[in-house]
Design an enzyme around this catalytic site. Structure first.
Site, PDB file in Angstrom:
ATOM      1  N   THR A   1      38.274  25.474  29.622  1.00  0.00           N
ATOM      2  CA  THR A   1      38.638  25.343  28.205  1.00  0.00           C
ATOM      3  C   THR A   1      39.779  24.350  27.991  1.00  0.00           C
ATOM      4  OG1 THR A   1      39.976  27.317  28.472  1.00  0.00           O
ATOM      5  CG2 THR A   1      37.835  27.606  27.438  1.00  0.00           C
TER       6      THR A   1
ATOM      7  N   ASP B   1      32.389  24.269  46.253  1.00  0.00           N
ATOM      8  CA  ASP B   1      32.298  23.539  47.529  1.00  0.00           C
ATOM      9  C   ASP B   1      30.819  23.494  47.902  1.00  0.00           C
ATOM     10  OD1 ASP B   1      32.952  22.529  50.181  1.00  0.00           O
ATOM     11  OD2 ASP B   1      34.927  23.452  49.947  1.00  0.00           O
TER      12      ASP B   1
ATOM     13  N   ARG C   1      49.943  37.063  29.044  1.00  0.00           N
ATOM     14  CA  ARG C   1      51.286  37.179  28.490  1.00  0.00           C
ATOM     15  C   ARG C   1      51.478  38.168  27.338  1.00  0.00           C
ATOM     16  NH1 ARG C   1      51.530  30.814  28.580  1.00  0.00           N
ATOM     17  NH2 ARG C   1      49.304  31.298  28.369  1.00  0.00           N
TER      18      ARG C   1
ATOM     19  N   LYS D   1      43.555  40.854  37.074  1.00  0.00           N
ATOM     20  CA  LYS D   1      43.092  39.562  37.597  1.00  0.00           C
ATOM     21  C   LYS D   1      44.168  38.942  38.481  1.00  0.00           C
ATOM     22  CE  LYS D   1      42.872  35.566  35.106  1.00  0.00           C
ATOM     23  NZ  LYS D   1      43.376  34.446  35.921  1.00  0.00           N
TER      24      LYS D   1
ATOM     25  N   LYS E   1      37.798  30.711  41.648  1.00  0.00           N
ATOM     26  CA  LYS E   1      36.928  29.606  41.170  1.00  0.00           C
ATOM     27  C   LYS E   1      36.438  28.714  42.312  1.00  0.00           C
ATOM     28  CE  LYS E   1      39.252  29.227  36.645  1.00  0.00           C
ATOM     29  NZ  LYS E   1      40.466  30.038  36.856  1.00  0.00           N
TER      30      LYS E   1
ATOM     31  N   ASP F   1      40.250  35.629  40.917  1.00  0.00           N
ATOM     32  CA  ASP F   1      39.897  34.420  40.155  1.00  0.00           C
ATOM     33  C   ASP F   1      40.242  33.178  40.979  1.00  0.00           C
ATOM     34  OD1 ASP F   1      39.486  32.553  38.124  1.00  0.00           O
ATOM     35  OD2 ASP F   1      41.341  33.044  37.060  1.00  0.00           O
TER      36      ASP F   1
HETATM   37  O1  C5P Z   1      48.748  34.652  29.399  1.00  0.00           O
HETATM   38  P1  C5P Z   1      47.330  34.374  28.970  1.00  0.00           P
HETATM   39  O2  C5P Z   1      46.720  35.515  28.174  1.00  0.00           O
HETATM   40  O3  C5P Z   1      47.178  33.043  28.297  1.00  0.00           O
HETATM   41  O4  C5P Z   1      46.534  34.325  30.360  1.00  0.00           O
HETATM   42  C1  C5P Z   1      45.174  33.985  30.405  1.00  0.00           C
HETATM   43  C2  C5P Z   1      44.710  33.976  31.822  1.00  0.00           C
HETATM   44  O5  C5P Z   1      43.361  33.508  31.832  1.00  0.00           O
HETATM   45  C3  C5P Z   1      45.486  33.050  32.755  1.00  0.00           C
HETATM   46  O6  C5P Z   1      45.448  33.641  34.066  1.00  0.00           O
HETATM   47  C4  C5P Z   1      44.683  31.770  32.727  1.00  0.00           C
HETATM   48  O7  C5P Z   1      44.812  31.036  33.911  1.00  0.00           O
HETATM   49  C5  C5P Z   1      43.259  32.315  32.596  1.00  0.00           C
HETATM   50  N1  C5P Z   1      42.289  31.397  32.003  1.00  0.00           N
HETATM   51  C6  C5P Z   1      42.456  30.837  30.752  1.00  0.00           C
HETATM   52  N2  C5P Z   1      41.516  29.982  30.247  1.00  0.00           N
HETATM   53  C7  C5P Z   1      40.434  29.699  30.962  1.00  0.00           C
HETATM   54  C8  C5P Z   1      40.250  30.262  32.219  1.00  0.00           C
HETATM   55  C9  C5P Z   1      41.225  31.118  32.715  1.00  0.00           C
HETATM   56  O8  C5P Z   1      43.430  31.100  30.081  1.00  0.00           O
HETATM   57  N3  C5P Z   1      39.517  28.917  30.443  1.00  0.00           N
END
Ligand code: C5P
Length: 237
Positions: free
Chosen positions: A122, A68, A213, A36, A65, A63
């Protein structure tokens, strides 16, 4: 060209610069996961970075999003599709006409990326959405927006793993559910609040897991990915 692969894991490439991203990419193969690319890397590195990752054989979820007016979102989706990405997304709150315009423009282009919608971020609480005029709970709004996305012909939604069960039950088996907020049992939650393990998210009905992460910041990212993939295949069996 898109590389078909069976992986349900989408690794979030959230790095401040390209070298760190390419370091990770160099250690994994396109049949182990999809990748992503979000707003931070796209804004810094632009479409050439996306093209390079696609050229290395990875399926890319771009991603960005989009949200518009219908014509602008449709044109932006067409531009994203030209990069050869596998999945793109828009905000469902942009409305039915915006989502239909995006889907229709992609269909004209032929082989199209999967198009999914973000419902309620979220990060937003009940008070947050009430302040900007939404009535009802976040869950009620997620369901309503997901239904509009489905009726507009989108392929699925991005949702919290906690919403996956309810959405799967109401929206059927063909609608794709993409879930971030996934954490292996023994790893840190970081800034995620309502997390689920990879196995539980798959069992609750998720099609794809977005994981950052726990893989990108692991001492051994390849091993972290391998363990998560094993958990996912066990839960999918
Ligand atoms: O590091 P981590 O596993 O928390 O990364 C989650 C990824 O998903 C990040 O790129 C974050 O921006 C994205 N994301 C999220 N929650 C959402 C939408 C996207 O954590 N509701």
């Amino acid at each position: 060209m898109q590389q078909p692969n069976g992986s349900r894991i989408i690794v979030a490439l959230d790095f401040p610069e390209a070298a760190a991203a390419f370091d990770l990419i160099g250690r994994i193969a396109p049949d182990q996961c999809r990748l992503k690319i979000g707003k931070e890397m796209f804004t810094r590195l632009g479409p050439d970075f996306v093209r390079e990752v696609v050229a290395r054989g990875f399926d890319v979820f771009l991603d960005l999003k989009f949200h518009d007016i219908p014509n602008t979102v449709a044109a932006s989706c067409a531009a994203a599709a030209e990069l050869g990405v596998w999945m793109i997304n828009v905000h469902a709150s942009g409305g039915r006409r915006m989502m239909e315009a995006a889907r229709e423009r992609l269909e004209v282009a032929g082989a199209r990326p999967m198009l999914v919608a973000v419902t309620i971020l979220t990060s937003l609480s009940g008070e947050d959405i009430a302040e900007v005029g939404f009535q009802g709970t976040p869950e009620e709004n997620v369901l309503r927006l997901a239904r509009v996305a489905q009726e507009a012909g989108l392929d699925g939604v991005v949702c919290s793993p906690r919403e996956t069960g309810a959405l799967r039950a109401r929206l059927g088996t063909d609608f794709r559910l993409v879930t971030p907020g996934v954490r292996p049992a023994n790893s840190a939650d970081d800034d995620q609040r309502r997390v689920m393990t990879p196995g539980d998210a798959i069992r609750a009905g998720a099609n794809y897991l977005v994981i950052g992460r726990p893989i990108t910041a692991a001492a051994n990212p390849t091993e972290a990915l391998r363990r998560i993939a094993a958990e996912v295949s066990q839960a999918s069996a």
